[in-house]
Design an enzyme around this catalytic site. Structure first.
Site, PDB file in Angstrom:
ATOM      1  N   ARG A 268     -17.029  10.665 -12.756  1.00  0.00           N
ATOM      2  CA  ARG A 268     -17.475  12.039 -12.991  1.00  0.00           C
ATOM      3  C   ARG A 268     -17.157  12.522 -14.400  1.00  0.00           C
ATOM      4  O   ARG A 268     -17.747  13.487 -14.865  1.00  0.00           O
ATOM      5  CB  ARG A 268     -16.797  12.989 -11.998  1.00  0.00           C
ATOM      6  CG  ARG A 268     -17.355  12.946 -10.600  1.00  0.00           C
ATOM      7  CD  ARG A 268     -16.921  14.167  -9.812  1.00  0.00           C
ATOM      8  NE  ARG A 268     -17.413  14.077  -8.439  1.00  0.00           N
ATOM      9  CZ  ARG A 268     -16.659  14.100  -7.355  1.00  0.00           C
ATOM     10  NH1 ARG A 268     -15.338  14.174  -7.489  1.00  0.00           N
ATOM     11  NH2 ARG A 268     -17.177  14.026  -6.151  1.00  0.00           N
TER      12      ARG A 268
ATOM     13  N   GLU B 217       1.995  -1.635   2.808  1.00  0.00           N
ATOM     14  CA  GLU B 217       1.991  -3.005   3.321  1.00  0.00           C
ATOM     15  C   GLU B 217       3.007  -3.908   2.635  1.00  0.00           C
ATOM     16  O   GLU B 217       3.309  -4.983   3.129  1.00  0.00           O
ATOM     17  CB  GLU B 217       0.590  -3.615   3.222  1.00  0.00           C
ATOM     18  CG  GLU B 217       0.057  -3.752   1.818  1.00  0.00           C
ATOM     19  CD  GLU B 217      -1.279  -4.489   1.793  1.00  0.00           C
ATOM     20  OE1 GLU B 217      -1.757  -4.914   2.857  1.00  0.00           O
ATOM     21  OE2 GLU B 217      -1.839  -4.650   0.691  1.00  0.00           O
TER      22      GLU B 217
END
Length: 421
Positions: A398, A221
Protein backbone atom coordinates in the site's frame (compact mmCIF):
# COMPACT_ATOMS: atom_id res chain seq x y z
CA UNK A 1 -6.04 -2.26 33.76
CA UNK A 2 -8.88 -0.60 35.69
CA UNK A 3 -10.75 2.47 34.44
CA UNK A 4 -8.90 4.67 36.92
CA UNK A 5 -5.54 3.30 35.75
CA UNK A 6 -6.45 3.98 32.10
CA UNK A 7 -7.32 7.57 33.00
CA UNK A 8 -4.09 7.97 34.97
CA UNK A 9 -2.12 6.73 31.94
CA UNK A 10 -3.71 9.34 29.65
CA UNK A 11 -3.06 12.16 32.14
CA UNK A 12 0.53 11.02 32.61
CA UNK A 13 1.01 10.87 28.83
CA UNK A 14 -0.31 14.45 28.54
CA UNK A 15 2.18 15.62 31.16
CA UNK A 16 5.07 13.84 29.38
CA UNK A 17 4.28 14.92 25.81
CA UNK A 18 1.06 16.92 25.68
CA UNK A 19 1.84 18.61 22.36
CA UNK A 20 1.78 15.22 20.60
CA UNK A 21 -0.77 13.44 22.80
CA UNK A 22 -3.64 15.95 22.91
CA UNK A 23 -4.12 16.24 19.13
CA UNK A 24 -3.98 12.45 18.87
CA UNK A 25 -6.72 11.85 21.46
CA UNK A 26 -8.86 14.95 20.91
CA UNK A 27 -11.32 13.22 18.59
CA UNK A 28 -11.53 10.14 20.81
CA UNK A 29 -12.45 11.36 24.29
CA UNK A 30 -15.96 12.80 24.71
CA UNK A 31 -16.57 15.69 27.16
CA UNK A 32 -16.58 14.46 30.75
CA UNK A 33 -14.83 11.19 29.87
CA UNK A 34 -12.73 11.24 33.05
CA UNK A 35 -14.35 10.22 36.33
CA UNK A 36 -12.02 12.22 38.61
CA UNK A 37 -12.37 15.99 38.65
CA UNK A 38 -8.60 16.37 38.96
CA UNK A 39 -8.11 14.45 35.70
CA UNK A 40 -10.81 16.47 33.95
CA UNK A 41 -9.18 19.69 35.15
CA UNK A 42 -5.75 18.56 33.97
CA UNK A 43 -7.04 17.81 30.47
CA UNK A 44 -8.94 21.15 30.27
CA UNK A 45 -5.88 23.05 31.49
CA UNK A 46 -3.81 21.69 28.59
CA UNK A 47 -6.19 22.54 25.78
CA UNK A 48 -5.65 26.32 25.70
CA UNK A 49 -1.81 26.19 25.57
CA UNK A 50 -1.91 23.54 22.82
CA UNK A 51 -4.40 25.52 20.75
CA UNK A 52 -2.19 28.63 20.81
CA UNK A 53 1.07 26.74 20.34
CA UNK A 54 2.43 27.26 23.85
CA UNK A 55 4.54 24.60 25.61
CA UNK A 56 2.98 22.26 28.13
CA UNK A 57 4.66 21.42 31.41
CA UNK A 58 3.49 20.56 34.95
CA UNK A 59 4.01 24.13 36.20
CA UNK A 60 1.91 25.76 33.48
CA UNK A 61 -0.78 23.05 33.76
CA UNK A 62 -1.03 23.57 37.51
CA UNK A 63 -1.32 27.35 37.05
CA UNK A 64 -3.97 27.03 34.32
CA UNK A 65 -6.03 24.56 36.42
CA UNK A 66 -5.89 26.95 39.38
CA UNK A 67 -7.28 29.75 37.18
CA UNK A 68 -10.13 27.37 36.39
CA UNK A 69 -10.77 26.82 40.09
CA UNK A 70 -9.07 23.45 40.62
CA UNK A 71 -5.92 22.87 42.68
CA UNK A 72 -3.62 20.15 41.31
CA UNK A 73 -1.03 19.00 43.83
CA UNK A 74 2.63 18.50 42.95
CA UNK A 75 2.33 14.99 44.40
CA UNK A 76 -0.47 14.07 41.98
CA UNK A 77 1.39 15.44 38.94
CA UNK A 78 4.57 13.64 39.94
CA UNK A 79 2.75 10.32 40.48
CA UNK A 80 1.00 10.57 37.11
CA UNK A 81 4.28 11.10 35.29
CA UNK A 82 5.84 8.11 37.07
CA UNK A 83 2.95 5.86 36.02
CA UNK A 84 3.72 6.27 32.30
CA UNK A 85 7.04 4.99 30.89
CA UNK A 86 6.08 6.19 27.40
CA UNK A 87 3.23 8.11 25.76
CA UNK A 88 3.35 5.83 22.71
CA UNK A 89 0.09 4.01 23.49
CA UNK A 90 -2.03 7.07 24.31
CA UNK A 91 -4.55 6.42 21.50
CA UNK A 92 -5.24 2.87 22.70
CA UNK A 93 -5.74 4.05 26.29
CA UNK A 94 -7.93 6.95 25.11
CA UNK A 95 -10.25 4.45 23.42
CA UNK A 96 -10.43 2.48 26.67
CA UNK A 97 -11.32 5.61 28.67
CA UNK A 98 -13.95 6.54 26.08
CA UNK A 99 -15.49 3.06 26.30
CA UNK A 100 -15.58 3.29 30.10
CA UNK A 101 -17.35 6.67 29.84
CA UNK A 102 -19.85 5.20 27.39
CA UNK A 103 -20.54 2.27 29.72
CA UNK A 104 -21.16 4.66 32.63
CA UNK A 105 -23.54 6.73 30.50
CA UNK A 106 -25.56 3.62 29.58
CA UNK A 107 -25.77 2.49 33.21
CA UNK A 108 -26.70 5.97 34.35
CA UNK A 109 -29.48 6.12 31.76
CA UNK A 110 -30.80 2.72 32.86
CA UNK A 111 -30.83 3.84 36.50
CA UNK A 112 -32.68 7.10 35.72
CA UNK A 113 -35.28 5.26 33.64
CA UNK A 114 -35.79 2.72 36.42
CA UNK A 115 -36.12 5.36 39.13
CA UNK A 116 -38.40 7.71 37.13
CA UNK A 117 -41.82 7.37 38.75
CA UNK A 118 -43.48 10.42 37.19
CA UNK A 119 -43.11 9.99 33.43
CA UNK A 120 -45.57 8.10 31.27
CA UNK A 121 -44.50 4.98 29.35
CA UNK A 122 -44.37 7.00 26.12
CA UNK A 123 -42.23 9.66 27.77
CA UNK A 124 -39.87 6.99 29.15
CA UNK A 125 -39.56 5.40 25.71
CA UNK A 126 -38.89 8.80 24.15
CA UNK A 127 -36.18 9.57 26.70
CA UNK A 128 -34.66 6.14 26.28
CA UNK A 129 -34.61 6.42 22.48
CA UNK A 130 -33.22 9.98 22.44
CA UNK A 131 -30.43 9.38 24.93
CA UNK A 132 -29.54 5.97 23.53
CA UNK A 133 -29.07 7.52 20.10
CA UNK A 134 -26.93 10.28 21.64
CA UNK A 135 -24.69 7.70 23.31
CA UNK A 136 -24.44 5.69 20.10
CA UNK A 137 -23.65 8.82 18.08
CA UNK A 138 -20.87 9.80 20.49
CA UNK A 139 -19.23 6.46 19.81
CA UNK A 140 -19.12 7.13 16.06
CA UNK A 141 -18.06 10.76 16.51
CA UNK A 142 -14.97 9.58 18.37
CA UNK A 143 -13.66 8.20 15.10
CA UNK A 144 -14.53 11.29 13.05
CA UNK A 145 -11.98 13.94 12.05
CA UNK A 146 -12.92 17.37 10.74
CA UNK A 147 -11.16 18.49 7.50
CA UNK A 148 -8.68 20.73 9.35
CA UNK A 149 -7.88 17.98 11.86
CA UNK A 150 -7.03 15.60 9.01
CA UNK A 151 -4.70 18.19 7.48
CA UNK A 152 -3.04 18.90 10.83
CA UNK A 153 -2.51 15.17 11.37
CA UNK A 154 -0.93 14.84 7.93
CA UNK A 155 1.38 17.84 8.43
CA UNK A 156 2.48 16.55 11.84
CA UNK A 157 3.28 13.20 10.25
CA UNK A 158 5.28 14.75 7.40
CA UNK A 159 7.17 17.08 9.76
CA UNK A 160 8.12 14.14 11.98
CA UNK A 161 9.33 12.26 8.91
CA UNK A 162 11.42 15.28 7.88
CA UNK A 163 12.94 15.41 11.34
CA UNK A 164 13.95 11.75 10.85
CA UNK A 165 11.55 10.57 13.51
CA UNK A 166 11.21 7.37 11.54
CA UNK A 167 7.77 6.60 10.14
CA UNK A 168 9.32 3.58 8.43
CA UNK A 169 11.28 0.86 10.25
CA UNK A 170 14.22 -0.41 8.21
CA UNK A 171 14.37 -4.14 7.49
CA UNK A 172 18.17 -4.02 7.45
CA UNK A 173 18.08 -5.07 3.78
CA UNK A 174 18.55 -1.95 1.59
CA UNK A 175 17.02 -3.37 -1.60
CA UNK A 176 13.96 -4.62 0.24
CA UNK A 177 13.62 -1.24 1.99
CA UNK A 178 13.69 0.41 -1.44
CA UNK A 179 10.77 -1.67 -2.70
CA UNK A 180 8.74 -1.15 0.48
CA UNK A 181 9.21 2.62 0.33
CA UNK A 182 11.67 2.89 3.21
CA UNK A 183 10.95 -0.22 5.25
CA UNK A 184 7.95 -1.42 7.24
CA UNK A 185 5.57 1.49 7.90
CA UNK A 186 4.42 2.20 11.45
CA UNK A 187 0.90 0.87 12.01
CA UNK A 188 1.22 -1.49 9.04
CA UNK A 189 0.46 -5.21 8.90
CA UNK A 190 2.84 -7.25 6.74
CA UNK A 191 2.35 -10.90 5.81
CA UNK A 192 5.41 -13.02 4.97
CA UNK A 193 4.21 -16.14 3.19
CA UNK A 194 5.90 -19.31 1.95
CA UNK A 195 5.51 -23.06 1.87
CA UNK A 196 6.86 -24.94 4.94
CA UNK A 197 10.67 -25.22 5.21
CA UNK A 198 11.41 -22.59 2.55
CA UNK A 199 13.04 -20.30 5.13
CA UNK A 200 10.45 -17.81 6.35
CA UNK A 201 11.15 -18.41 10.07
CA UNK A 202 14.87 -17.95 9.43
CA UNK A 203 14.22 -14.70 7.54
CA UNK A 204 11.95 -13.54 10.38
CA UNK A 205 14.73 -14.13 12.94
CA UNK A 206 17.20 -12.27 10.70
CA UNK A 207 14.73 -9.36 10.39
CA UNK A 208 14.26 -9.28 14.17
CA UNK A 209 18.02 -8.95 14.67
CA UNK A 210 18.31 -6.34 11.90
CA UNK A 211 15.66 -3.96 13.25
CA UNK A 212 17.24 -1.16 15.24
CA UNK A 213 15.68 -0.88 18.69
CA UNK A 214 13.41 -3.13 20.73
CA UNK A 215 11.44 -5.80 18.87
CA UNK A 216 8.99 -8.41 20.13
CA UNK A 217 9.43 -11.79 18.40
CA UNK A 218 6.52 -14.12 19.15
CA UNK A 219 7.09 -17.69 18.01
CA UNK A 220 4.22 -20.11 18.47
CA UNK A 221 6.20 -23.14 17.25
CA UNK A 222 9.85 -22.62 18.28
CA UNK A 223 11.23 -22.53 21.81
CA UNK A 224 13.39 -19.72 23.13
CA UNK A 225 16.39 -22.05 22.90
CA UNK A 226 15.69 -22.87 19.24
CA UNK A 227 15.35 -19.19 18.29
CA UNK A 228 18.52 -18.30 20.17
CA UNK A 229 20.36 -21.14 18.43
CA UNK A 230 19.35 -19.68 15.04
CA UNK A 231 20.61 -16.25 16.11
CA UNK A 232 23.96 -17.61 17.26
CA UNK A 233 24.23 -19.89 14.23
CA UNK A 234 23.97 -16.92 11.83
CA UNK A 235 26.94 -15.32 13.61
CA UNK A 236 29.31 -18.26 14.07
CA UNK A 237 28.59 -20.27 10.92
CA UNK A 238 27.72 -23.59 12.51
CA UNK A 239 24.33 -25.28 12.44
CA UNK A 240 21.69 -24.53 15.05
CA UNK A 241 21.21 -28.29 15.49
CA UNK A 242 24.89 -28.60 16.38
CA UNK A 243 24.57 -25.80 18.91
CA UNK A 244 21.52 -27.39 20.51
CA UNK A 245 23.36 -30.71 20.83
CA UNK A 246 25.88 -29.05 23.17
CA UNK A 247 28.75 -30.99 21.60
CA UNK A 248 31.09 -28.12 20.73
CA UNK A 249 34.84 -27.72 20.58
CA UNK A 250 36.60 -25.23 22.81
CA UNK A 251 37.06 -22.93 19.81
CA UNK A 252 33.36 -23.16 19.00
CA UNK A 253 32.48 -22.26 22.59
CA UNK A 254 34.66 -19.17 22.29
CA UNK A 255 32.82 -18.15 19.12
CA UNK A 256 29.49 -18.74 20.86
CA UNK A 257 30.56 -16.50 23.75
CA UNK A 258 31.42 -13.68 21.33
CA UNK A 259 28.11 -14.15 19.51
CA UNK A 260 26.16 -14.05 22.76
CA UNK A 261 27.85 -10.77 23.69
CA UNK A 262 26.66 -9.32 20.37
CA UNK A 263 23.15 -10.72 20.83
CA UNK A 264 22.90 -9.23 24.31
CA UNK A 265 23.12 -5.75 22.77
CA UNK A 266 20.07 -6.39 20.56
CA UNK A 267 16.68 -5.43 21.93
CA UNK A 268 14.94 -8.67 21.02
CA UNK A 269 12.18 -9.78 23.40
CA UNK A 270 10.83 -13.36 23.21
CA UNK A 271 7.70 -15.08 24.48
CA UNK A 272 7.64 -18.07 26.81
CA UNK A 273 3.99 -19.02 26.27
CA UNK A 274 2.54 -20.43 23.09
CA UNK A 275 -1.29 -20.56 23.20
CA UNK A 276 -1.67 -16.83 22.59
CA UNK A 277 -4.49 -14.70 21.19
CA UNK A 278 -3.84 -11.40 19.42
CA UNK A 279 -4.97 -9.58 22.57
CA UNK A 280 -2.41 -11.46 24.67
CA UNK A 281 0.30 -10.70 22.10
CA UNK A 282 -0.73 -7.05 22.47
CA UNK A 283 -0.23 -7.20 26.23
CA UNK A 284 3.27 -8.62 25.71
CA UNK A 285 4.00 -5.85 23.22
CA UNK A 286 2.88 -3.14 25.62
CA UNK A 287 5.37 -4.45 28.18
CA UNK A 288 8.30 -3.89 25.78
CA UNK A 289 9.82 -0.42 26.30
CA UNK A 290 10.12 1.80 23.21
CA UNK A 291 8.78 -0.95 20.98
CA UNK A 292 9.76 -0.74 17.30
CA UNK A 293 8.17 -3.81 15.72
CA UNK A 294 6.29 -7.06 16.40
CA UNK A 295 7.04 -10.29 14.50
CA UNK A 296 4.71 -13.29 14.86
CA UNK A 297 5.50 -16.84 13.70
CA UNK A 298 2.92 -17.77 12.54
CA UNK A 299 -0.66 -16.78 11.65
CA UNK A 300 -2.24 -20.24 11.67
CA UNK A 301 -1.17 -20.88 15.27
CA UNK A 302 -2.65 -17.70 16.80
CA UNK A 303 -5.69 -18.52 18.92
CA UNK A 304 -8.90 -16.70 17.88
CA UNK A 305 -10.58 -14.74 20.67
CA UNK A 306 -13.90 -16.45 19.90
CA UNK A 307 -13.53 -19.76 18.11
CA UNK A 308 -15.75 -20.47 15.12
CA UNK A 309 -16.46 -23.78 13.44
CA UNK A 310 -15.02 -22.33 10.26
CA UNK A 311 -11.23 -22.06 9.78
CA UNK A 312 -11.88 -19.25 7.31
CA UNK A 313 -13.73 -17.21 9.95
CA UNK A 314 -11.06 -17.90 12.60
CA UNK A 315 -8.23 -16.75 10.33
CA UNK A 316 -10.24 -13.72 9.18
CA UNK A 317 -10.85 -12.71 12.79
CA UNK A 318 -7.16 -13.04 13.69
CA UNK A 319 -6.12 -11.08 10.58
CA UNK A 320 -8.41 -8.16 11.46
CA UNK A 321 -7.16 -8.15 15.04
CA UNK A 322 -3.53 -8.09 13.90
CA UNK A 323 -4.21 -5.01 11.79
CA UNK A 324 -5.91 -3.28 14.72
CA UNK A 325 -2.95 -4.25 16.92
CA UNK A 326 -0.50 -2.62 14.49
CA UNK A 327 -2.56 0.57 14.46
CA UNK A 328 -2.98 0.73 18.24
CA UNK A 329 0.74 0.11 18.90
CA UNK A 330 1.83 2.36 16.01
CA UNK A 331 4.50 -0.15 15.00
CA UNK A 332 4.72 -2.58 12.09
CA UNK A 333 3.42 -6.08 12.74
CA UNK A 334 5.04 -8.74 10.56
CA UNK A 335 3.20 -12.05 10.61
CA UNK A 336 4.31 -15.26 8.91
CA UNK A 337 1.79 -17.38 7.02
CA UNK A 338 1.73 -20.81 5.43
CA UNK A 339 0.67 -20.98 1.79
CA UNK A 340 -1.89 -23.47 0.57
CA UNK A 341 -0.92 -26.77 -1.05
CA UNK A 342 -2.36 -25.70 -4.39
CA UNK A 343 1.03 -24.06 -5.06
CA UNK A 344 2.38 -27.58 -5.58
CA UNK A 345 -0.24 -28.33 -8.24
CA UNK A 346 1.04 -25.63 -10.64
CA UNK A 347 3.95 -25.94 -13.03
CA UNK A 348 5.12 -22.46 -11.98
CA UNK A 349 5.29 -22.74 -8.21
CA UNK A 350 6.05 -19.10 -7.45
CA UNK A 351 3.50 -17.91 -4.87
CA UNK A 352 0.54 -15.68 -5.74
CA UNK A 353 -1.85 -13.70 -3.52
CA UNK A 354 -4.53 -16.35 -4.07
CA UNK A 355 -2.23 -18.87 -2.34
CA UNK A 356 -2.71 -17.25 1.07
CA UNK A 357 -4.17 -20.04 3.10
CA UNK A 358 -7.81 -20.13 4.32
CA UNK A 359 -8.74 -16.47 3.93
CA UNK A 360 -8.91 -13.66 1.39
CA UNK A 361 -9.25 -11.36 4.41
CA UNK A 362 -5.50 -11.69 4.98
CA UNK A 363 -4.77 -10.01 1.66
CA UNK A 364 -7.40 -7.37 2.36
CA UNK A 365 -6.15 -6.48 5.86
CA UNK A 366 -2.44 -6.46 5.04
CA UNK A 367 -0.53 -3.33 4.09
CA UNK A 368 2.06 -5.55 2.44
CA UNK A 369 2.33 -9.17 1.36
CA UNK A 370 5.78 -10.70 0.84
CA UNK A 371 6.48 -14.14 -0.60
CA UNK A 372 9.56 -16.39 -0.52
CA UNK A 373 10.36 -18.80 -3.34
CA UNK A 374 13.33 -21.17 -3.45
CA UNK A 375 13.90 -23.22 -6.61
CA UNK A 376 16.05 -25.83 -4.86
CA UNK A 377 13.14 -26.55 -2.52
CA UNK A 378 11.79 -28.54 -5.48
CA UNK A 379 14.97 -29.55 -7.34
CA UNK A 380 17.26 -30.51 -4.46
CA UNK A 381 19.76 -28.72 -2.20
CA UNK A 382 22.78 -26.83 -3.57
CA UNK A 383 26.33 -28.19 -3.39
CA UNK A 384 27.98 -28.24 0.03
CA UNK A 385 28.89 -24.77 1.21
CA UNK A 386 26.87 -23.06 -1.51
CA UNK A 387 23.91 -20.86 -0.59
CA UNK A 388 20.37 -21.36 -1.80
CA UNK A 389 19.02 -18.70 -4.14
CA UNK A 390 15.83 -17.21 -2.73
CA UNK A 391 13.44 -14.87 -4.51
CA UNK A 392 11.54 -12.44 -2.31
CA UNK A 393 8.57 -10.85 -4.04
CA UNK A 394 6.53 -7.96 -2.66
CA UNK A 395 3.16 -8.89 -4.15
CA UNK A 396 1.16 -6.17 -2.41
CA UNK A 397 2.30 -2.85 -0.99
CA UNK A 398 0.00 0.00 0.00
CA UNK A 399 2.88 2.37 0.68
CA UNK A 400 5.34 1.74 -2.14
CA UNK A 401 5.79 -0.38 -5.21
CA UNK A 402 5.67 -4.10 -5.78
CA UNK A 403 8.71 -5.95 -7.05
CA UNK A 404 11.28 -8.67 -6.47
CA UNK A 405 14.70 -8.92 -4.88
CA UNK A 406 17.09 -11.84 -4.43
CA UNK A 407 18.76 -13.32 -1.39
CA UNK A 408 21.43 -15.89 -0.66
CA UNK A 409 20.37 -18.26 2.10
CA UNK A 410 22.75 -20.45 4.06
CA UNK A 411 20.20 -22.80 5.62
CA UNK A 412 22.75 -24.60 7.76
CA UNK A 413 23.67 -21.43 9.64
CA UNK A 414 20.29 -19.62 9.40
CA UNK A 415 21.64 -16.63 7.44
CA UNK A 416 19.99 -14.47 4.78
CA UNK A 417 22.03 -11.94 2.77
CA UNK A 418 20.87 -9.77 -0.10
CA UNK A 419 22.34 -10.98 -3.37
CA UNK A 420 24.82 -8.67 -5.10
CA UNK A 421 23.80 -7.18 -8.44
Amino acid sequence: MTGAENEAYICGAILIDGVQVLPAIRGILPPGAFQLEAYRALERACRTPVDVGEPIDPVSIKAQAKRQGVELSNKLLSELMEVVPSAAYCVEYAHRVAEDARTRAIKDLATRIQEDSTSTPDELLSTLQRETEAIRASSYQRGLLAPNESLHRFMDYVVRAGEERDNFISTGFPKLDGILGGGFIRGGLYILGARPAVGKSTLAVNLADNISGNTLFVSLEMTVEQITAKRISSRVGCSSAGLLSGRLTDKAWEQVAVAMTDISTKGLYLNDRYDLTVSQIGLLAQAVPELRAVIVDYLGLIQPATRSASTYENISQVSRELKRLALSLNVPVICLAQLSRKVEERQNKRPMLSDLRDSGAIEQDADGVLFLYREDYYTGPPADGQPSQVELSVAKNRHGRTGETSFNLWLRCSLFKEAVG
